[in-house]
Design an enzyme around this catalytic site. Structure first.
Site, PDB file in Angstrom:
ATOM      1  N   LYS A  93       0.850  -1.208   0.000  1.00  0.00           N
ATOM      2  CA  LYS A  93       0.000   0.000   0.000  1.00  0.00           C
ATOM      3  C   LYS A  93       0.880   1.250   0.000  1.00  0.00           C
ATOM      4  CE  LYS A  93      -0.286  -0.218   5.045  1.00  0.00           C
ATOM      5  NZ  LYS A  93      -1.018  -0.854   6.164  1.00  0.00           N
ATOM      6  N   TYR A 139      16.967  30.463   9.208  1.00  0.00           N
ATOM      7  CA  TYR A 139      15.785  31.149   9.744  1.00  0.00           C
ATOM      8  C   TYR A 139      15.838  31.233  11.264  1.00  0.00           C
ATOM      9  CZ  TYR A 139      13.557  30.893   5.171  1.00  0.00           C
ATOM     10  OH  TYR A 139      13.261  31.052   3.848  1.00  0.00           O
TER      11      TYR A 139
END
Ligand SMILES: *Cc1c(COP(=O)(O)O)cnc(C)c1O
Length: 345
Positions: A33, A242
């Site tokens: 899956k 950042y």
């Protein structure tokens, strides 16, 4: 080219499947899956079919239809979500075996595709999918008369071998299925490792094939190498990235590499994670940004061409621990931008 290289070792996947198959007396399926946990369902399933796998599980009918194109008509393809509205053509045309989860699905299936193979999914306590004991008791004789190919249930706590939920679910599953003349399936990877009592006729490993916990002996499957774009020197006190997430405590050399959280490198793993130059760890400096990560290479002594996030020195489970998640999420997050290379198969 600045995209990172994701290397997927198909031989390791088939070796892991064989190792798990050798632990069980019955047959062993492969759960593919979510694009084989992000590693490429077509390539993975083709390799496993060549290695001898005859049963494959997917989450939804669309995945099953694509897999049927890949595998051809031989192997059985089971769909965990069962028979949903609109699925009849796909299930019929692509010879999928829906794992029927409810009376409603059962009616939909026999009305739209009479005589078409199906399986039954039972709820033995996880309360996620499948028929509950009462519903099964009411439907059982009708369902059995339609000749189900497989009866399955799923374990909620199989990765914790001494969890009381395991024997409790085993007892419930046996109460619901003992004496029936239909093949049974209960074990995921963790269930295979628990005890032979959990194996029944067909085991359904997923994560163990892809090198993850709890299959400790698994061969590693993925390697992720990220190119270095640029290196620079920082004086003590200068900052990186950042929010000035890193402040150089000394003369520091920083490498900037070409991948970030948009490539599935979860921001949360940043503070604890290093990238590796062979066997030398280079800590991430500051925040992981969308397409870039800065790495402290001061102690490395040279500027590398690339750095490794996944490989022999750092596994999917290590990264999972660093990001407070599970190896399954590390794998299924692996980015679409990577250049994928397959070994073996
Ligand atoms: C995903 C899944 C599996 C495979 O589980 P692993 O823990 O990855 O081995 C088996 N059965 C069901 C119902 C699943 O959803």
């Amino acid at each position: 080219m600045s995209t990172a290289f994701l290397t997927i070792d198909l031989d390791a996947i088939t070796a892991n499947w064989r190792a798990l198959d050798a632990m069980t007396a019955g047959e062993t399926a492969a759960v593919v899956k979510a694009d084989a946990y992000g590693l490429g369902a077509a390539k993975v399933a083709r390799s496993l079919a060549r290695a001898g796998a005859r049963h494959f599980f997917v989450a939804v009918a669309e995945e099953g239809a694509a897999l049927r194109d890949t595998l051809g008509s031989g192997p059985a393809i089971y769909v965990f979500s069962g028979h949903m509205p609109g699925d009849a053509d796909m299930i019929g045309d692509m010879h999928l075996t829906p794992m029927i989860n409810s009376l409603e699905q059962m009616i939909r299936h026999v009305e739209s595709l009479p005589g078409h193979p199906f399986g039954i999914q039972l709820d033995s306590g996880m309360n996620r999918l499948g028929m509950e004991p009462g519903e099964w008791a009411a439907l059982r004789d009708i369902a059995l008369a339609q000749d189900p190919r497989l009866i399955m249930s799923h374990l909620a706590c199989a990765d914790e071998s001494d969890h009381a939920m395991n024997p409790q679910q085993l007892a419930t599953f046996r109460e619901m299925t003992d004496g029936l003349d239909v093949p049974r399936s209960l074990a995921n990877t963790g269930g295979i490792l628990l005890d032979a009592a959990y194996h029944f006729d067909l085991a359904r490993p997923g994560i163990g094939l892809y090198g993850g916990r709890p299959f400790a002996e698994a061969r590693a499957v993925v390697t992720l190498d990220i190119p270095v774009i640029q290196c620079r020197d920082l004086a003590p006190g200068e900052t990186v990235g950042y929010a000035n997430g890193f402040t150089a405590p000394r003369e520091t050399r920083i490498a900037t590499v070409a991948a970030g959280y948009a490539d599935g490198i979860l921001r949360a793993m940043g503070p604890k994670t290093s990238l590796w130059a062979e066997d030398i760890p280079c800590p991430i400096a500051g925040r992981i940004s969308m397409d870039l990560i800065c790495v402290d290479i001061t102690d490395l002594g040279h500027d590398p061409k690339s750095l490794q996030l996944l490989g022999p020195y750092q596994s999917i489970d290590t990264l999972a621990d660093h990001a407070d998640t599970i190896g399954y999420e590390i794998l299924t997050s692996l980015g679409a931008r990577y250049t994928r290379r397959y070994i073996g198969g």
